[in-house]
Design an enzyme around this catalytic site. Structure first.
Site, mmCIF file in Angstrom:
data_model
loop_
_atom_site.group_PDB
_atom_site.id
_atom_site.type_symbol
_atom_site.label_atom_id
_atom_site.label_comp_id
_atom_site.label_asym_id
_atom_site.label_seq_id
_atom_site.Cartn_x
_atom_site.Cartn_y
_atom_site.Cartn_z
ATOM 1 N N ASP A 30 -14.276 94.751 -10.009
ATOM 2 C CA ASP A 30 -14.500 93.458 -9.335
ATOM 3 C C ASP A 30 -15.374 93.675 -8.088
ATOM 4 O O ASP A 30 -14.944 93.419 -6.973
ATOM 5 C CB ASP A 30 -13.153 92.807 -8.948
ATOM 6 C CG ASP A 30 -12.329 93.651 -7.983
ATOM 7 O OD1 ASP A 30 -12.546 94.896 -7.917
ATOM 8 O OD2 ASP A 30 -11.469 93.078 -7.274
ATOM 9 N N HIS A 38 -10.177 103.431 -1.458
ATOM 10 C CA HIS A 38 -9.403 102.955 -2.618
ATOM 11 C C HIS A 38 -10.085 103.322 -3.941
ATOM 12 O O HIS A 38 -9.711 104.291 -4.596
ATOM 13 C CB HIS A 38 -9.204 101.441 -2.529
ATOM 14 C CG HIS A 38 -8.427 100.991 -1.338
ATOM 15 N ND1 HIS A 38 -7.178 101.472 -1.036
ATOM 16 C CD2 HIS A 38 -8.713 100.086 -0.363
ATOM 17 C CE1 HIS A 38 -6.734 100.895 0.075
ATOM 18 N NE2 HIS A 38 -7.647 100.052 0.495
HETATM 19 C C1 BDR Z 1 -8.221 97.245 -4.086
HETATM 20 O O1 BDR Z 1 -8.411 95.864 -3.777
HETATM 21 C C2 BDR Z 1 -9.780 95.580 -3.605
HETATM 22 O O2 BDR Z 1 -9.994 94.923 -2.409
HETATM 23 C C3 BDR Z 1 -10.502 96.901 -3.616
HETATM 24 O O3 BDR Z 1 -11.771 96.779 -4.246
HETATM 25 C C4 BDR Z 1 -9.587 97.830 -4.351
HETATM 26 O O4 BDR Z 1 -9.847 97.816 -5.736
HETATM 27 C C5 BDR Z 1 -7.460 97.911 -2.937
HETATM 28 O O5 BDR Z 1 -6.203 97.348 -2.774
HETATM 29 CA CA CA Z 2 -11.935 96.886 -6.643
#
Ligand code: BDR
Ligand code: CA
Length: 310
Positions: free
Chosen positions: A10, A242
């Site tokens: 995403d 992340h």
């Molecule tokens: C996840 O949430 C999204 O904001 C980031 O892209 C990552 O996949 C982290 O909690």
């Molecule tokens: Ca993400």
């Protein structure tokens, strides 16, 4: 032989870093990107996925558009404050040249897994809706994937969306629970490890000395993400790692410590999106997944730097 992967994503600032890493890593062969709503709306994440494959000349990699909505709940768009209204730090990059393929993300996942039995790794770095829909189309794929690596969850630490829920799981808790129960070889790269690895201001400064299209693009889109971390987490210029951590797991699983357990996702009420690891097997039987609980952060950061600057 390179590991064949599909990136379900995403994009998203940290998705961008993970995708650039993947496309610069000889250990993996990216067979496609599948987009999903999440950080921003589905129509925007699909366009961003196209932009990212084109960034360094990989416009031949197919992009399949996936779900715009969670399976059962409403989509509450809140990632814009983290990633920008356009998911690209409000930089509004030019329209991509390519188009998404005709097939849906779920169908593309099913077809690609069926065509490469035992060889595909699914890297899921957004809400898990497309993976759940693929399982609905063809439950048999669970026995045919090599591995499913999910950036998501918070097994033994607080959440980032609510006190108990991580964002990707929270966005579609029903889908996430289906994916956890599917019985495929799954690894959760959750906040337990992604928040232990921080890209400091100094790390980024050194990274941005490199001169290539990926690094220039990341440098441009990242300020919004840094500002959010500063405002909300008071991270003094640092940002959590992340999605790139999940990508790092595919290349260097030895950098992570895992423990196996069945994982359940809460699908209603105040704790919706909570990932509960049943360490003592106290609830009903469910296949185990691997949960990352510790990480060699320096190793992950070195890998990211090496991949983005090579
Ligand atoms: C996840 O949430 C999204 O904001 C980031 O892209 C990552 O996949 C982290 O909690
Ligand atoms: Ca993400």
């Amino acid at each position: 032989m390179a590991t064949k992967i599909i990136i379900d994503t995403d994009p998203g600032v940290d998705d961008t870093i993970a995708i650039c890493m993947a496309l610069r890593s000889p250990e993996v062969q990216v067979l496609g990107l599948t987009s999903v709503f999440g950080n921003v709306k589905g129509e925007v994440t699909a366009q961003n996925a196209l932009r990212l494959v084109e960034l360094e000349g990989h416009g031949d990699i197919p992009v399949a558009r996936g779900s715009d909505l969670p399976l059962f709940s409403r989509f509450e768009m809140d990632g814009a404050v983290v990633h920008g209204e356009d998911g690209m730090g409000n930089t509004h990059p030019p329209t991509p040249r390519g188009k998404v393929i005709e097939r849906t993300a779920a169908q593309f996942i099913v077809d690609t897994v069926r065509a490469n039995p035992g060889e595909m790794t699914l890297l899921a770095i957004g809400p898990l809706t497309n993976l759940a829909l693929a399982l609905r189309l063809d439950p048999g794929i669970a026995g045919l994937v090599k591995e499913v690596v999910v950036m998501g969850g918070a097994a033994a630490c607080p959440g980032n969306m609510t006190p108990v829920a991580e964002a990707n799981i929270w966005h579609d808790a029903h889908a996430a629970d289906t994916v956890m129960a599917a019985g495929w070889p799954l690894v959760l790269v959750g906040l337990d490890v992604t928040q232990k690895t921080v890209m400091s201001a100094q790390f980024r400064q050194e990274l941005f000395r490199a001169d290539n299209a990926a690094v220039r693009f990341i440098e441009k889109i990242i300020p919004c993400y840094v500002q959010f971390a500063d405002t909300v987490y008071r991270m003094d210029g640092g940002i959590y790692t992340h999605d790139p951590s999940a990508m790092a797991y595919i290349i260097r699983p030895d950098l992570f410590s895992t423990r196996s357990a069945p994982v359940f996702v809460e699908t209603e009420g105040r704790c919706i999106g909570q990932t509960v690891a049943d360490w003592q097997h106290q609830w009903e039987a469910r296949p185990e997944v691997k949960v990352c609980l510790d990480v060699d952060s320096a190793g992950v950061l070195a890998l990211i730097r090496e991949r983005l600057t090579r």
